[in-house]
Write an enzyme that holds these catalytic residues in place. Structure first.
Site, PDB file in Angstrom:
ATOM      1  N   CYS A 180      12.265  26.449  53.106  1.00  0.00           N
ATOM      2  CA  CYS A 180      12.658  25.404  52.167  1.00  0.00           C
ATOM      3  C   CYS A 180      11.746  24.224  52.423  1.00  0.00           C
ATOM      4  O   CYS A 180      10.648  24.374  52.939  1.00  0.00           O
ATOM      5  CB  CYS A 180      14.136  25.052  52.299  1.00  0.00           C
ATOM      6  SG  CYS A 180      14.568  24.374  53.913  1.00  0.00           S
ATOM      7  N   HIS A 240      17.239  15.269  49.718  1.00  0.00           N
ATOM      8  CA  HIS A 240      17.664  16.669  49.842  1.00  0.00           C
ATOM      9  C   HIS A 240      19.089  16.779  49.302  1.00  0.00           C
ATOM     10  O   HIS A 240      20.042  16.351  49.938  1.00  0.00           O
ATOM     11  CB  HIS A 240      17.615  17.088  51.316  1.00  0.00           C
ATOM     12  CG  HIS A 240      17.718  18.554  51.544  1.00  0.00           C
ATOM     13  ND1 HIS A 240      18.877  19.261  51.351  1.00  0.00           N
ATOM     14  CD2 HIS A 240      16.785  19.467  51.953  1.00  0.00           C
ATOM     15  CE1 HIS A 240      18.676  20.532  51.636  1.00  0.00           C
ATOM     16  NE2 HIS A 240      17.418  20.693  52.004  1.00  0.00           N
TER      17      HIS A 240
END
Length: 639
Positions: A26, A561
């Site tokens: 990620c 995020h």
């Protein structure tokens, strides 16, 4: 191999490459699925230089690296000998993404393998038609007949080729799909339709069909499946399902021949009696429907398709039109829909030529030359991704040129009579059975006008030598997406979300709560919209759209995020409204996300907003417990 040693050490301490079931990454961490987590040396990894920490969550063994994780990931793949891709866990295979995304994936997987040969044979057929139109060949000569057979072969027997690619996509045996396709175009069947029919089925309706043969007393509607598309794709889908079912019940000792035999005995008759007729009628209605929409205003249709064609290609949406065009060619002998995109590639190279002539950047000029040459032959990716799209204005102008050309194609009634080559090789595909017509000249005029419009507008208004354009081009043509700055400056960040402010320490994620990935705050969002907290360049946007990084003009590096472990949703419920490398303004919408669906998936929505280069600043955080987008969140004071 910048991180070769780090990659070696990580693989060694997760139990070796043989202990890895899969590995992805990620925006900040490597996410391993290990066969045995007990073999991993967690404490060694945590204390390793280059590793922030190690976490275990959602069945994943997560090695937190930081912003340079993509580079480490590449070296992990190389060191692990994974052949340029992560190992695949078979349990994770299967349909992913939205229904539309899966449809596009299906169409592209079926047609992509044959497009090159389909274009090649179309070019041969187009050149053959051109030779006849120019009087160089007689359509009765042996040369013409052989060239015509070469050009027609794949298209006439298209069900055989699609039978292979379609059933392969659906997980069946390719040669079974080919056998079904061959049965559909078996030449003897066409001779059965001579003479008087046994009786008429659906008499008095639009589906009226004469019956010449039956299968065990069941009427069979014989149709021509030469060059057909839809019947074989549907048949291949059913064949793959039937084959999988039979493999579960037939003993291994006779499976090799009994499975294909029974599959063919079930699917071929079913295709002739049910699937084929229904799919053929559906294809005919689809063709008439698309032609009806086109006929409402050919000019508007041409402007729309011609102007947006390159956008369609970038996002893969053009695959939705390719089967329509092939269906129209098979049912009506010509296609006006896809024919309206012809000027788009010439508009693209018109813009590139203007850049090549006017730019004062030698690197950009050098890149423009091969991009222009490849664009002449219809390969525009180097022009789009390397030249016009990073500069923005030239790409928009090329779309305008494509729209103008598309309008001309619509006005002239230009049609494709075969699937042929791209660029200049596509010109013969506009020659129909009647020879050179006004539609053909309309195609020639459209590419000339589209080219000129894009060239002139780009030269005059493309902003080719402006500082911002130069900067964008420079960034696009360098390996690093980082913005070079000499010294950081003070910066003010506003809230990107509506919601409740939390301290980072309250996050149930050690990488963020410890401040290892940056200092800042967290927000529990009340609305699924993430706005830009500051103006700057999108330096990172993860493919699943759950995390984004912005680097400001003054040097601050911001990471946001959305939620924790939301990468596991694989992009579901997230929609990005920006792209990596784009310059965004404070308050601009970056990402939309579905709060309710993410909660149902069991993922926390707490969103860290952190400054990753926090050591350059003193951070003054808001004392408000609840914030709205645009309200003051963090003040950065340069050290």
């Amino acid at each position: 191999m910048k991180y070769e040693q780090l990659a070696k050490d990580i693989l060694a301490n997760v139990g070796g490459k043989e202990n890895v079931s899969s590995v992805v990454h990620c925006i900040t961490r490597l996410r391993f699925k290990l066969k045995d987590e007990g073999k991993a040396n967690t404490e060694v990894l945590k204390n390793m230089d280059g590793v922030v920490t190690v976490m275990k969550s959602g069945g994943q063994y997560q090695v937190v690296i930081g912003n340079h994780v993509p580079d480490v990931y590449k070296d992990v793949l190389a060191i692990g000998g994974f052949q340029g891709q992560a190992p695949v866990d078979e349990k994770e295979e299967g349909p992913k993404g939205s229904l539309f995304s899966r449809f596009i994936d299906m169409i592209s997987s079926i047609f992509t393998p044959i497009l090159g040969v389909l274009a090649a044979t179309g070019m041969i057929k187009g050149l053959n038609a051109l030779f006849v139109a120019l009087g160089w060949l007689e359509n009765t000569s042996g040369t013409y007949q052989i060239l015509n057979a070469t050009g027609d072969a794949l298209f006439n027997f298209l069900p055989i080729f699609l039978g292979y690619t379609a059933i392969k996509k659906f997980g069946g045996t390719p040669f079974v799909g080919m056998a079904i396709g061959a049965a559909l175009v078996y030449p003897t069947l066409s001779t059965l339709t001579t003479g008087e029919p046994l009786y008429m089925l659906f008499e008095g309706t639009m589906f009226q069909s004469p019956i010449y043969v039956t299968f065990f007393g069941i009427p069979v509607i014989l149709m021509s499946y030469t060059s057909s598309v839809i019947p074989i794709i549907i048949s291949a889908y059913f064949a793959a399902k039937v084959e999988k079912g039979l493999k579960k019940v037939i003993p291994d000792v006779i499976k090799a021949f009994f499975v294909p035999m029974l599959t063919l005995l079930i699917v071929v008759p079913l295709t002739f009696m049910v699937i084929g007729p229904i799919a053929t009628w559906a294809g005919a209605l689809l063709g008439k429907g698309t032609l009806g929409i086109y006929n409402l205003s050919p000019i508007i249709a041409g402007i729309f398709i011609g102007g947006l064609w390159q956008v369609f290609v970038i996002f893969g949406l053009h695959w939705g039109l390719v089967p329509l065009a092939i269906n129209n060619l098979t049912t009506m002998g010509a296609d006006p829909i896809l024919g309206t995109m012809f000027a788009a590639s010439f508009a693209q190279i018109g813009a590139v030529l203007a850049i090549m002539i006017k730019t004062n950047q030698q690197k950009l000029k050098a890149l423009s030359i091969p991009a222009f040459i490849s664009g002449i032959f219809g390969v525009t990716e180097p022009a789009i991704y390397g030249i016009t799209l990073p500069l923005k204005k030239p790409f928009i102008i090329s779309c305008i040129g494509g729209a103008v050309g598309g309008g001309i194609l619509g006005f002239a009634g230009s049609k494709l009579y075969m699937v042929g080559g791209l660029g200049v090789f596509g010109i013969p595909t506009y020659i129909g059975p009647e020879g050179i017509t006004f539609g053909f000249w309309g195609a020639i005029i459209s590419i000339i006008v589209g080219f000129i419009v894009a060239f002139v507008l780009t030269y005059l208004f493309g902003g080719i030598n402006k500082e911002k354009s130069s900067k964008a081009t420079k960034e696009t043509n360098t390996a690093s997406s980082e913005v070079a700055v000499t010294k950081v400056q003070n910066e003010a960040l506003v809230s990107p979300l509506n919601g409740i402010v939390l301290a980072l320490s309250e996050i149930e994620d050690a990488a963020f709560s410890s401040g290892a990935l940056g200092h800042g705050v967290a927000i529990e969002p009340s609305e699924g919209k993430l706005l830009a907290p500051v103006s700057g360049t999108v330096s990172a946007l993860f493919p699943t759209n759950h995390a984004i990084g912005i680097t400001t003009d003054s040097g601050a590096e911001i990471l946001m995020h959305i939620g924790m472990d939301t990468v596991q949703l694989e992009g579901k419920y997230f929609t990005a409204h920006t792209t990596q490398g784009e310059y965004v303004k404070k308050g601009q919408l970056l990402i939309e996300f579905d709060i309710e669906q993410i909660k149902k998936a069991g993922k926390p929505l707490t969103t860290p907003v952190v400054v990753t280069n926090h050591k350059e600043y003193s951070l003054v955080l808001t004392n408000q417990k609840q914030v709205k987008t645009g309200s003051q969140l963090i003040n950065l004071v340069a050290n």
